[in-house]
Write a protein that holds these residues in place. Structure first.
Motif, short mmCIF file in Angstrom:
data_model
loop_
_atom_site.label_atom_id
_atom_site.label_comp_id
_atom_site.label_asym_id
_atom_site.label_seq_id
_atom_site.Cartn_x
_atom_site.Cartn_y
_atom_site.Cartn_z
N MET A 29 0.70 -2.00 0.07
CA MET A 29 0.04 0.03 -0.11
C MET A 29 0.53 1.59 0.19
N ARG A 30 0.89 2.03 -1.03
CA ARG A 30 1.48 3.97 -1.17
C ARG A 30 0.99 4.65 -0.01
N SER A 31 1.43 4.98 1.15
CA SER A 31 1.16 5.67 1.76
C SER A 31 1.60 7.49 1.37
N ASN A 32 0.66 8.47 2.54
CA ASN A 32 1.02 9.92 1.74
C ASN A 32 2.39 9.98 1.26
N ASP A 33 3.10 9.30 2.64
CA ASP A 33 4.72 9.70 3.04
C ASP A 33 5.34 8.53 1.65
N MET A 34 5.07 7.80 1.32
CA MET A 34 5.63 7.08 0.54
C MET A 34 5.53 6.93 -0.62
N PRO A 35 7.12 6.92 -1.59
CA PRO A 35 7.12 8.01 -3.13
C PRO A 35 6.51 6.43 -3.81
N PHE A 36 7.04 5.30 -2.98
CA PHE A 36 6.22 4.56 -3.98
C PHE A 36 5.55 3.28 -3.54
N GLU A 37 5.29 2.26 -3.93
CA GLU A 37 3.89 0.87 -3.25
C GLU A 37 5.30 0.16 -2.06
N VAL A 38 3.96 -0.79 -1.48
CA VAL A 38 5.58 -1.22 -0.61
C VAL A 38 4.33 -2.04 0.09
N ASN A 39 4.23 -3.78 -0.24
CA ASN A 39 3.45 -4.60 0.08
C ASN A 39 4.33 -5.21 0.76
N SER A 40 4.59 -5.24 2.08
CA SER A 40 6.31 -4.97 3.14
C SER A 40 4.80 -6.13 3.62
N THR A 41 3.77 -6.77 3.52
CA THR A 41 2.77 -8.07 4.28
C THR A 41 2.59 -9.62 3.63
N GLY A 42 3.73 -9.59 2.05
CA GLY A 42 3.61 -10.48 1.12
C GLY A 42 3.62 -11.34 2.36
N ALA A 43 4.40 -12.82 1.77
CA ALA A 43 5.11 -13.85 1.80
C ALA A 43 6.66 -14.09 1.42
N GLY A 44 7.52 -14.27 1.52
CA GLY A 44 8.37 -14.89 0.55
C GLY A 44 9.63 -14.40 1.05
N ALA A 45 10.75 -14.89 0.47
CA ALA A 45 11.85 -15.05 1.12
C ALA A 45 12.78 -13.60 0.47
N ASN A 46 12.96 -13.75 -0.80
CA ASN A 46 13.54 -12.99 -1.63
C ASN A 46 12.51 -11.35 -2.03
N THR A 47 12.73 -10.52 -2.89
CA THR A 47 12.37 -8.97 -2.17
C THR A 47 12.39 -8.94 -3.97
N ARG A 48 10.53 -8.06 -4.10
CA ARG A 48 10.52 -8.05 -5.82
C ARG A 48 10.56 -6.94 -6.18
N ILE A 49 11.37 -5.74 -7.39
CA ILE A 49 11.05 -4.30 -7.08
C ILE A 49 11.06 -4.48 -8.66
N ASP A 50 9.79 -3.21 -8.75
CA ASP A 50 9.83 -2.80 -9.84
C ASP A 50 9.55 -1.75 -10.21
N TYR A 51 9.97 -1.15 -11.20
CA TYR A 51 10.78 -0.28 -11.67
C TYR A 51 10.10 0.27 -13.23
N ALA A 52 11.12 1.42 -13.17
CA ALA A 52 10.38 2.11 -14.98
C ALA A 52 10.61 3.22 -15.03
N LEU A 53 10.96 3.63 -16.35
CA LEU A 53 11.71 4.42 -17.01
C LEU A 53 10.37 5.38 -18.06
N HIS A 54 9.74 6.91 -18.01
CA HIS A 54 9.00 7.46 -18.32
C HIS A 54 9.86 8.55 -18.77
N ASP A 55 9.20 9.20 -20.51
CA ASP A 55 9.00 10.63 -20.57
C ASP A 55 7.90 10.62 -21.46
N GLY A 56 7.10 10.95 -21.18
CA GLY A 56 5.25 11.52 -21.43
C GLY A 56 4.79 10.25 -21.94
#
Length: 129
Positions: free
Chosen positions: A1-28
């Protein structure tokens, strides 16, 4: 969930031993997205350190943190010389999927924090021409 003070979404309650990072490059209208899996799980403290270290809390240069640059996926006419293009973290979550051969979660945090130099992260610190 993304809160007002978080610049991106964090699902810290999910199960799993590894970290998934979704990232992007934008220009219009142009954009490229990628998801990577890092070995190990980022803690809430790790995520807070990353946010504090990145320009705007989510802007980064992929070569500074050991993950693939998405610039090659952008249209050739969009690319402007040797300029660095900041990518954005969009989401951090956890998974049991195997890591993808990139840096570990611990290495990612270390590189993000130690690369917290104006010339590495901040667009404000780029030399004027």
């Amino acid at each position: 969930m993304r809160s007002n003070d978080m610049p991106f979404e964090v699902n810290s309650t999910g199960a799993g031993a590894n970290t998934r990072i979704d990232y992007a490059l934008h220009d219009g209208a142009h954009h490229a997205r990628e998801s990577i899996v890092l070995e190990g799980r980022l803690s809430e403290e790790d995520i807070a350190e990353i946010i504090e270290s990145l320009d705007g809390g989510n802007l980064f240069l992929p070569n500074k943190v050991g993950i693939p640059d998405l610039l090659s996926r952008m249209p050739g006419s969009w690319v402007e010389g040797d300029k660095d293009y900041f990518h954005t973290i969009e989401r951090i979550s956890f998974t049991n999927n195997p890591e993808g051969g990139y840096v570990t979660a611990e290495q990612f945090v270390t590189m993000a924090v130690t690369s917290n130099l104006p010339t590495s992260w901040s667009s404000e610190a780029q030399p004027s021409l």
